[in-house]
Design a protein around this motif. Sequence first.
Motif, PDB file in Angstrom:
ATOM      1  N   VAL A  61       4.414   0.983  -4.878  1.00  0.00           N
ATOM      2  CA  VAL A  61       5.427   0.648  -3.874  1.00  0.00           C
ATOM      3  C   VAL A  61       5.586  -0.869  -3.849  1.00  0.00           C
ATOM      4  CG1 VAL A  61       6.188   0.945  -1.485  1.00  0.00           C
ATOM      5  CG2 VAL A  61       4.592   2.592  -2.498  1.00  0.00           C
ATOM      6  N   TRP A  62       6.839  -1.338  -3.771  1.00  0.00           N
ATOM      7  CA  TRP A  62       7.104  -2.773  -3.815  1.00  0.00           C
ATOM      8  C   TRP A  62       8.097  -3.168  -2.731  1.00  0.00           C
ATOM      9  CZ3 TRP A  62       4.787  -6.076  -7.398  1.00  0.00           C
ATOM     10  CH2 TRP A  62       4.034  -5.439  -8.389  1.00  0.00           C
ATOM     11  N   ALA A  63       7.823  -4.321  -2.087  1.00  0.00           N
ATOM     12  CA  ALA A  63       8.803  -4.958  -1.216  1.00  0.00           C
ATOM     13  C   ALA A  63       9.741  -5.779  -2.086  1.00  0.00           C
ATOM     14  CB  ALA A  63       8.096  -5.863  -0.208  1.00  0.00           C
ATOM     15  N   LEU A  64      11.040  -5.617  -1.899  1.00  0.00           N
ATOM     16  CA  LEU A  64      12.013  -6.324  -2.726  1.00  0.00           C
ATOM     17  C   LEU A  64      12.533  -7.567  -2.006  1.00  0.00           C
ATOM     18  CD1 LEU A  64      14.034  -3.337  -4.227  1.00  0.00           C
ATOM     19  CD2 LEU A  64      11.924  -4.406  -5.038  1.00  0.00           C
ATOM     20  N   PRO A  65      12.869  -8.619  -2.759  1.00  0.00           N
ATOM     21  CA  PRO A  65      13.331  -9.876  -2.158  1.00  0.00           C
ATOM     22  C   PRO A  65      14.802  -9.799  -1.749  1.00  0.00           C
ATOM     23  CG  PRO A  65      13.254 -10.096  -4.539  1.00  0.00           C
ATOM     24  CD  PRO A  65      12.691  -8.731  -4.222  1.00  0.00           C
ATOM     25  N   THR A  66      15.081  -8.956  -0.736  1.00  0.00           N
ATOM     26  CA  THR A  66      16.452  -8.733  -0.282  1.00  0.00           C
ATOM     27  C   THR A  66      16.524  -8.864   1.235  1.00  0.00           C
ATOM     28  OG1 THR A  66      15.989  -6.355  -0.184  1.00  0.00           O
ATOM     29  CG2 THR A  66      16.990  -7.192  -2.221  1.00  0.00           C
ATOM     30  N   PRO A  67      16.251 -10.035   1.795  1.00  0.00           N
ATOM     31  CA  PRO A  67      16.249 -10.177   3.255  1.00  0.00           C
ATOM     32  C   PRO A  67      17.628  -9.910   3.846  1.00  0.00           C
ATOM     33  CG  PRO A  67      16.233 -12.324   2.183  1.00  0.00           C
ATOM     34  CD  PRO A  67      16.025 -11.309   1.106  1.00  0.00           C
ATOM     35  N   GLY A  68      17.647  -9.135   4.932  1.00  0.00           N
ATOM     36  CA  GLY A  68      18.920  -8.803   5.555  1.00  0.00           C
ATOM     37  C   GLY A  68      18.738  -8.240   6.941  1.00  0.00           C
ATOM     38  N   PRO A 109       0.836  -1.210   0.000  1.00  0.00           N
ATOM     39  CA  PRO A 109       0.000   0.000   0.000  1.00  0.00           C
ATOM     40  C   PRO A 109       0.866   1.253   0.000  1.00  0.00           C
ATOM     41  CG  PRO A 109       0.042  -1.006   2.173  1.00  0.00           C
ATOM     42  CD  PRO A 109       0.710  -1.989   1.248  1.00  0.00           C
ATOM     43  N   ASP A 110       0.293   2.349  -0.467  1.00  0.00           N
ATOM     44  CA  ASP A 110       1.041   3.610  -0.529  1.00  0.00           C
ATOM     45  C   ASP A 110       1.608   4.006   0.828  1.00  0.00           C
ATOM     46  OD1 ASP A 110       0.333   3.665  -3.164  1.00  0.00           O
ATOM     47  OD2 ASP A 110      -0.988   5.421  -3.012  1.00  0.00           O
ATOM     48  N   SER A 111       0.895   3.663   1.903  1.00  0.00           N
ATOM     49  CA  SER A 111       1.345   4.056   3.239  1.00  0.00           C
ATOM     50  C   SER A 111       2.688   3.463   3.612  1.00  0.00           C
ATOM     51  CB  SER A 111       0.297   3.657   4.278  1.00  0.00           C
ATOM     52  OG  SER A 111       0.067   2.250   4.257  1.00  0.00           O
ATOM     53  N   ALA A 112       3.065   2.332   2.970  1.00  0.00           N
ATOM     54  CA  ALA A 112       4.375   1.746   3.245  1.00  0.00           C
ATOM     55  C   ALA A 112       5.493   2.714   2.864  1.00  0.00           C
ATOM     56  CB  ALA A 112       4.537   0.430   2.489  1.00  0.00           C
ATOM     57  N   HIS A 113       5.202   3.589   1.919  1.00  0.00           N
ATOM     58  CA  HIS A 113       6.174   4.624   1.515  1.00  0.00           C
ATOM     59  C   HIS A 113       5.911   5.937   2.239  1.00  0.00           C
ATOM     60  CE1 HIS A 113       8.786   6.970  -1.159  1.00  0.00           C
ATOM     61  NE2 HIS A 113       7.801   7.847  -1.234  1.00  0.00           N
ATOM     62  N   THR A 114       4.671   6.373   2.242  1.00  0.00           N
ATOM     63  CA  THR A 114       4.366   7.702   2.781  1.00  0.00           C
ATOM     64  C   THR A 114       4.568   7.791   4.287  1.00  0.00           C
ATOM     65  OG1 THR A 114       2.013   7.117   2.948  1.00  0.00           O
ATOM     66  CG2 THR A 114       2.738   8.205   0.921  1.00  0.00           C
ATOM     67  N   ASP A 115       4.472   6.668   5.000  1.00  0.00           N
ATOM     68  CA  ASP A 115       4.634   6.688   6.457  1.00  0.00           C
ATOM     69  C   ASP A 115       6.095   6.627   6.898  1.00  0.00           C
ATOM     70  OD1 ASP A 115       1.915   6.783   6.644  1.00  0.00           O
ATOM     71  OD2 ASP A 115       1.646   4.748   7.421  1.00  0.00           O
ATOM     72  N   GLN A 116       7.007   6.429   5.955  1.00  0.00           N
ATOM     73  CA  GLN A 116       8.426   6.390   6.305  1.00  0.00           C
ATOM     74  C   GLN A 116       9.003   7.818   6.330  1.00  0.00           C
ATOM     75  OE1 GLN A 116      10.340   3.855   7.198  1.00  0.00           O
ATOM     76  NE2 GLN A 116       8.806   2.245   6.863  1.00  0.00           N
ATOM     77  N   PRO A 117       9.973   8.076   7.185  1.00  0.00           N
ATOM     78  CA  PRO A 117      10.548   9.427   7.266  1.00  0.00           C
ATOM     79  C   PRO A 117      11.614   9.668   6.197  1.00  0.00           C
ATOM     80  CG  PRO A 117      11.568   8.027   8.921  1.00  0.00           C
ATOM     81  CD  PRO A 117      10.513   7.180   8.251  1.00  0.00           C
ATOM     82  N   TRP A 118      11.272   9.383   4.946  1.00  0.00           N
ATOM     83  CA  TRP A 118      12.246   9.527   3.868  1.00  0.00           C
ATOM     84  C   TRP A 118      12.537  10.991   3.571  1.00  0.00           C
ATOM     85  CZ3 TRP A 118      13.948   5.012   4.014  1.00  0.00           C
ATOM     86  CH2 TRP A 118      13.178   3.858   3.837  1.00  0.00           C
ATOM     87  N   ARG A 119      13.753  11.273   3.135  1.00  0.00           N
ATOM     88  CA  ARG A 119      14.100  12.619   2.667  1.00  0.00           C
ATOM     89  C   ARG A 119      13.356  12.977   1.383  1.00  0.00           C
ATOM     90  NH1 ARG A 119      18.892  14.652   4.707  1.00  0.00           N
ATOM     91  NH2 ARG A 119      18.066  16.625   3.909  1.00  0.00           N
ATOM     92  N   VAL A 155      14.027  -0.932   5.128  1.00  0.00           N
ATOM     93  CA  VAL A 155      12.984  -0.891   6.152  1.00  0.00           C
ATOM     94  C   VAL A 155      12.875  -2.221   6.891  1.00  0.00           C
ATOM     95  CG1 VAL A 155      11.604   0.811   4.884  1.00  0.00           C
ATOM     96  CG2 VAL A 155      11.229  -1.620   4.483  1.00  0.00           C
ATOM     97  N   PRO A 156      12.322  -2.206   8.124  1.00  0.00           N
ATOM     98  CA  PRO A 156      12.004  -3.462   8.810  1.00  0.00           C
ATOM     99  C   PRO A 156      10.968  -4.244   8.004  1.00  0.00           C
ATOM    100  CG  PRO A 156      11.948  -1.604  10.340  1.00  0.00           C
ATOM    101  CD  PRO A 156      12.033  -1.019   8.961  1.00  0.00           C
ATOM    102  N   ASP A 157      11.104  -5.574   8.024  1.00  0.00           N
ATOM    103  CA  ASP A 157      10.180  -6.391   7.240  1.00  0.00           C
ATOM    104  C   ASP A 157       8.992  -6.907   8.044  1.00  0.00           C
ATOM    105  OD1 ASP A 157      11.238  -8.388   8.813  1.00  0.00           O
ATOM    106  OD2 ASP A 157      12.252  -9.446   7.186  1.00  0.00           O
ATOM    107  N   GLY A 158       8.897  -6.514   9.324  1.00  0.00           N
ATOM    108  CA  GLY A 158       7.778  -6.936  10.143  1.00  0.00           C
ATOM    109  C   GLY A 158       7.958  -8.266  10.834  1.00  0.00           C
TER     110      GLY A 158
END
Length: 210
Positions: free
Chosen positions: A27-34, A4-14, A144-147
Amino acid sequence: MRLPDSAHTDQPWRIHEIAADFHLEDVWALPTPGGPDDFERFVRMGERIAGADHNPTDGWAWPARALWGLRWQLGRLLGWDKPEHDLGVRAPSLRDRLPADLRDGPLPPVPHGAPFRPVYLTHNEMCWELSNKTVHGLSHYGWVPDGSGGYRAQAAALIKPNGVFGRAYMAGIRPFRYLIVYPQLMKQIAHRWQDTPPGPSRDDRHPMSS
């Protein structure tokens, strides 16, 4: 996975203070676990594929490769990518808006063959941009944290369509992006991530961490 858009808009991005007049396309979650400090690994993944021998569609299935090739063939045929539509001509670069700390900071690598220019890089986000006859677009990445106790990269596309034609173009390509291009891109990112080793020790890290 689309978010959802909120995954981006709720972050304190510059990016929010710089590109408030751009529309958030998706907005997309990328397959980069770390872990919490692996954004530098994600940036290094970009550095590794920025060489002149890299094809941005390496490993894609033929429908996605065909769509990518068709877009650039049409651009050449119809003049969508002529210099008069480039950054600094049709659209001012987002770098013109940057505050001093971002303007004087490091730049993210741009994969060879991708039609983007770097905008800025911080310890947990980076941004590229492009301009052509259809759109002034931004490609934004954050960490970002993945939850579930881990972290991952997150991508957002922000756009400013060029008039009626630009809006119609973006609407027309949306189904192809979601059904064909993005699934192949996710597979490529997952493969590249696995091939990118964990980063060096904290004392030897990328200059963006200073």
